[in-house]
Every structure is written in structure tokens, then in C-alpha cells.
Design an enzyme around this catalytic site. Structure first.
Site, mmCIF file in Angstrom:
data_model
loop_
_atom_site.group_PDB
_atom_site.id
_atom_site.type_symbol
_atom_site.label_atom_id
_atom_site.label_comp_id
_atom_site.label_asym_id
_atom_site.label_seq_id
_atom_site.Cartn_x
_atom_site.Cartn_y
_atom_site.Cartn_z
ATOM 1 N N ASN A 59 54.291 38.753 11.758
ATOM 2 C CA ASN A 59 53.563 39.250 12.939
ATOM 3 C C ASN A 59 52.256 38.488 13.098
ATOM 4 O OD1 ASN A 59 51.421 40.680 11.385
ATOM 5 N ND2 ASN A 59 53.194 41.846 10.658
ATOM 6 N N ASP A 76 57.658 46.140 9.342
ATOM 7 C CA ASP A 76 58.396 47.400 9.224
ATOM 8 C C ASP A 76 59.876 47.161 8.934
ATOM 9 O OD1 ASP A 76 56.261 49.166 9.675
ATOM 10 O OD2 ASP A 76 56.326 48.710 11.815
ATOM 11 N N LYS A 115 69.340 27.273 3.280
ATOM 12 C CA LYS A 115 69.081 27.298 4.718
ATOM 13 C C LYS A 115 70.398 27.497 5.480
ATOM 14 C CE LYS A 115 67.258 24.735 8.573
ATOM 15 N NZ LYS A 115 67.082 23.426 9.155
ATOM 16 N N PHE A 154 45.365 51.951 8.713
ATOM 17 C CA PHE A 154 45.092 51.457 10.063
ATOM 18 C C PHE A 154 46.228 51.887 10.980
ATOM 19 C CE2 PHE A 154 41.493 48.475 10.342
ATOM 20 C CZ PHE A 154 41.015 48.637 9.057
ATOM 21 N N LYS A 206 49.250 59.981 12.419
ATOM 22 C CA LYS A 206 49.528 59.085 11.286
ATOM 23 C C LYS A 206 48.728 59.512 10.054
ATOM 24 C CE LYS A 206 50.892 55.208 12.898
ATOM 25 N NZ LYS A 206 50.834 53.895 13.580
ATOM 26 N N LYS A 263 50.786 60.605 6.784
ATOM 27 C CA LYS A 263 50.697 59.746 5.597
ATOM 28 C C LYS A 263 49.672 60.248 4.581
ATOM 29 C CE LYS A 263 52.208 55.600 8.104
ATOM 30 N NZ LYS A 263 52.305 54.141 8.054
HETATM 31 O O1 C5P Z 1 53.043 53.479 10.783
HETATM 32 P P1 C5P Z 1 52.307 52.200 10.952
HETATM 33 O O2 C5P Z 1 53.064 50.987 10.443
HETATM 34 O O3 C5P Z 1 51.753 51.984 12.312
HETATM 35 O O4 C5P Z 1 51.029 52.399 10.001
HETATM 36 C C1 C5P Z 1 50.126 51.402 9.828
HETATM 37 C C2 C5P Z 1 49.485 51.566 8.474
HETATM 38 O O5 C5P Z 1 50.501 51.682 7.505
HETATM 39 C C3 C5P Z 1 48.658 50.381 8.058
HETATM 40 O O6 C5P Z 1 47.570 50.857 7.302
HETATM 41 C C4 C5P Z 1 49.627 49.552 7.228
HETATM 42 O O7 C5P Z 1 48.940 48.764 6.286
HETATM 43 C C5 C5P Z 1 50.511 50.608 6.588
HETATM 44 N N1 C5P Z 1 51.918 50.223 6.366
HETATM 45 C C6 C5P Z 1 52.410 50.134 5.082
HETATM 46 N N2 C5P Z 1 53.717 49.805 4.848
HETATM 47 C C7 C5P Z 1 54.547 49.561 5.871
HETATM 48 C C8 C5P Z 1 54.058 49.657 7.190
HETATM 49 C C9 C5P Z 1 52.756 49.984 7.395
HETATM 50 O O8 C5P Z 1 51.668 50.357 4.141
HETATM 51 N N3 C5P Z 1 55.802 49.224 5.608
#
Ligand code: C5P
Length: 402
Positions: A209, A278, A288, A323, A337, A341
Site C-alpha cells: 500500500n 489486510d 517467478k 491508527f 475500532k 480492538k
Molecule cells: O482495522 P484497520 O486495519 O483499519 O486498523 C488499523 C490499525 O490496525 C492500525 O493501527 C494498524 O497498524 C493495525 N493493523 C494491524 N494488523 C492488521 C491490520 C491493521 O495491526 N492486519
């Protein structure tokens, strides 16, 4: 303030140079030792002897004359001090600091210092408001330098306007605040994640990303400036790690998760600023893949949420910060969130706005705590945003560990 704490007071050649004596005395009254560094031009306006007498140590003007006996004065003093305060600072000094020019003692010293830096500018209004001067001030603020803004009033050039050196009491008060803050996280372990992660399809192709890592690196730098021991678990970025941070480079979310899990039990503060992918591919090919091996469809599977795992397993006394990058209903989604979390603080970013957030030098965020208390920032450099976030972190840490 404990005795033995030393401030370096930089003095440059503004008409307001005489007020530097008041600044010096103000620091002394609060128990600080002061060492004075003058530019050559300042020493033409006011004799160094005055500062030497007040400070009870020789004011340093010219490094060539001062450095004797094999010691490297600017490095030695730079390691000793708890604050580098320049009052008054001319447009020239500010420009040199901003560009890293080191052609005299004061500007060389700035590069050697790793304590907080406070600058009190004094100059004519046109010079202060000049786009070049303002750009230099912005660049220094983005690098963590703080300013005591000049005041409006009657100037030596017989004009009214912005540019008067701030009152010495204000400069001293601000300086003392920075000295205190430079130790506010002493002995604390701060774990920061930053940057994107990469999920590989094969050895050359990956899913990632736009994260630049700038927010996480700024947070690490700010935590270091408060005396914390900082570990920075970082995905691939183009950034230089902050001086003194322990850098743990990772690529995939799996690697990041493992490094974070290994370090989280010892951490007092955990800030997940990384943009963890994600999704990942169900598997990574060992070679490859050929073009004709694709049928136009790629399967993805979700990656484990590192932050959510920490929310379940973390120590109660530790402060956990996440974040939330959102495009709509920013605060509502961020607060959800935080609850889901089990975070202490969530930093909400509006990623729809151009020029802030993802891959930008600036940010504008809402910092929300468990009670729903929200701090809405202006648009600022990421370093300044980092400062506001750590102020909130310290507040929560203090309340938890009273
Ligand atoms: O749910 P979302 O991905 O929007 O949440 C963002 C937060 O979750 C950020 O602090 C990011 O570093 C963390 N995150 C994580 N592991 C993931 C996805 C996001 O720790 N797989």
C-alpha cells in the site's frame, strides 16, 4: 530542575541581544547551568565578557580559538546539555540551521546537538514574514525544533510589527518545559510499528500500500526526544531511522506480527502506526510465475490483525495506540475500532483529503481516548502530530500507573 542540568544559550546578532542576559538569568534562577555560544557578529554588539561573567564560564565565540588541548568543544558540550536555546535568533541563523550549513560555532553546534532545540526569533517584520524565513521555520518545526514566536510591537527599525523577541520569561518558561519533557519517558520502552507490509505472490511480485512510514518514524523520533528506549519495527520505507532507535526491519505482516509479539510484553507503550496489509496470497510461489500461468484471477486470504491480538494479550499497565484510516464518518468509525480492538487511544486520519495522511509530510488527525475524549489537531508536520499523540499517551500512562 536538578542542579547540574546545563543549557546551551545561543546568542546571535539582533538588536534584542541584550535581552539574552535576562534569559540566561532566568534559567539560572531555575537551577540550570548556562553555557553561552555567540556568533561573531553578536560579539561585536555586546562583549562576550558580560555573558562570561553572568554565566561564570567563558562564552564561546570562535571554535578555532576555543578548542585547545585536543578536546572537541562542540561535541563535548552538545552531549552535556539538556536544552539548546537560541535567543535571539536572526533570520540568518534560522536559515543556516534549516539547511544544515555549519560555518561557525553556533551552526556547527546545532548539527551536533541531540537535545531539544528552542528558537526565539528576532528580526524585522518583513524578514520574519518573508516566505523563505517562514519556509525555514516550517522545515525546522518538521524536524522537531520548537519556536517561541516573536511578538508584535515597536521594532528597532522604527516600524511596528511582528518580530520583537518574545519576553525573556516566556522563553525561559518554554525552555524549562522542554527540559522536563526531554525526560518525560525516561526508562520507558516504546514500541512503534511503521510503514507498509509486503505480501509476496512470488519472489518479485507483492501486494502492498501507499504508506511511507513517515508517521511512525516521526513518533519514534518524538519518543526518543523524551528519553524513551525506542524499538521501531518497520516495513520497507525510504526513510532514515531516527538516531538511537533500535530498528527491526520486516517485510510481511507475518514477520511484523512475530517481532511485535516478541517485544510487546516488555513495552510500556505500543503504537501501531504501520499500514499492515489486510490480505495476503494463499501461498507464495518459490519461483517467478510466468505470465501464462495466470488465469486473471488471484485469490486472497485475510492476514491476522496484529493490533487486535495485542488488544487481547497486552499488559493492563501498557498504553496501546492504533491508527484508523477512514474515508467517512471518521470519529464514529475510529471509536468503534478503539472499542473492538481494546485500545487506549485511536488516532483517526481522514485519508480522503489530499496532502495529508498517506505518503504525505503533513497530517491532520483526531486523537480519541477510551472515554471518547477527542483532540482535533490542525494540519501540521508529522513530527508535530507525533508530539500531540505522545502528550495524550503520557496522560493515559500517568492515569493508568498512578
Ligand atoms: O482495522 P484497520 O486495519 O483499519 O486498523 C488499523 C490499525 O490496525 C492500525 O493501527 C494498524 O497498524 C493495525 N493493523 C494491524 N494488523 C492488521 C491490520 C491493521 O495491526 N492486519
Amino acid at each position: 530542575m536538578t542542579m547540574g542540568t546545563t543549557v546551551a544559550l545561543g546568542v546571535s546578532s539582533s538588536i534584542s541581544v541584550y535581552k539574552a542576559c535576562e534569559v540566561l538569568r532566568g534559567f539560572q534562577k531555575n537551577g540550570l547551568e548556562v553555557r553561552v555560544l555567540m556568533t561573531l557578529n553578536a560579539s561585536r554588539m555586546i562583549a562576550p565578557l558580560l555573558f562570561s561573567a553572568l554565566a561564570r564560564s567563558k562564552a564561546i565565540v570562535d571554535p578555532i580559538q576555543e578548542e585547545s588541548g585536543g578536546s572537541i568543544a562542540h561535541i563535548e558540550l552538545a552531549r552535556e546539555i539538556s536544552l539548546f536555546c537560541v535567543a535571539p535568533a536572526t533570520a540568518n541563523v534560522i536559515a543556516k540551521f534549516a539547511k544544515g550549513v555549519a560555518d561557525d560555532f553556533l551552526s556547527t553546534f546545532y548539527l551536533a546537538v541531540d537535545s531539544p532545540v528552542l528558537i526565539a526569533p528576532a528580526m524585522n517584520e518583513a524578514m520574519f514574514l518573508h516566505p523563505r524565513t517562514q519556509a525555514n521555520i516550517r522545515a525546522l518545526k518538521a524536524a522537531g525544533v520548537e519556536f517561541v514566536e516573536p511578538e508584535k510591537g515597536y521594532l528597532a527599525c522604527r516600524e511596528e510589527g511582528w518580530g520583537r523577541l518574545a519576553a525573556p520569561e516566556r522563553i525561559v518558561e518554554e525552555g524549562l518545559r522542554l527540559v522536563r519533557r526531554s525526560r518525560s519517558l525516561a526508562g520507558k520502552r516504546v514500541l512503534v510499528t511503521a510503514g507498509p507490509t509486503r505480501e509476496y505472490l512470488d519472489p518479485v511480485r507483492f501486494l502492498s500500500n501507499r504508506s511511507s512510514g513517515k508517521m511512525g518514524y516521526a513518533l519514534a523520533a518524538e519518543a526518543l526526544s523524551r528519553g524513551a528506549e525506542v524499538t521501531l519495527v518497520s516495513g520497507p520505507t525510504a526513510l532514515l531511522p531516527p538516531f538511537r532507535a533500535k530498528l527491526v526491519p520486516v517485510e510481511t505482516g507475518g514477520e511484523m506480527g512475530a517481532e511485535v509479539a516478541a517485544r510487546a510484553p516488555e513495552a510500556d507503550v505500543i503504537i501501531m502506526a504501520a499500514a499492515v496489509s489486510d490480505f495476503r496470497f494463499p501461498e507464495t510461489a518459490g519461483r517467478k510465475l510466468k505470465k501464462n500461468e495466470f488465469d486473471g484471477r488471484i485469490a486472497l486470504v485475510p492476514t491476522p490483525d496484529i493490533l487486535e491480538g495485542l488488544g487481547r494479550s497486552r499488559r493492563k499497565e501498557a498504553v496501546l495506540v492504533g491508527f484508523a484510516a477512514e474515508t467517512d464518518r471518521l470519529e464514529e468509525n475510529a471509536l468503534r475500532k478503539l472499542r473492538e480492538k481494546n485500545l487506549d487511544i485511536v488516532v483517526a486520519n481522514d485519508v480522503k483529503t489530499e496532502g495529508i495522511g498517506f505518503d504525505a509530510d503533513e497530517n491532520q488527525v483526531v486523537i480519541i481516548d477510551r472515554n471518547g475524549r477527542a483532540v482535533r489537531t490542525e494540519r501540521l508536520s508529522k513530527r508535530e502530530i507525533g508530539r500531540l499523540i505522545l502528550d495524550e499517551v503520557e496522560g493515559v500512562f500517568g492515569r493508568k500507573n498512578r
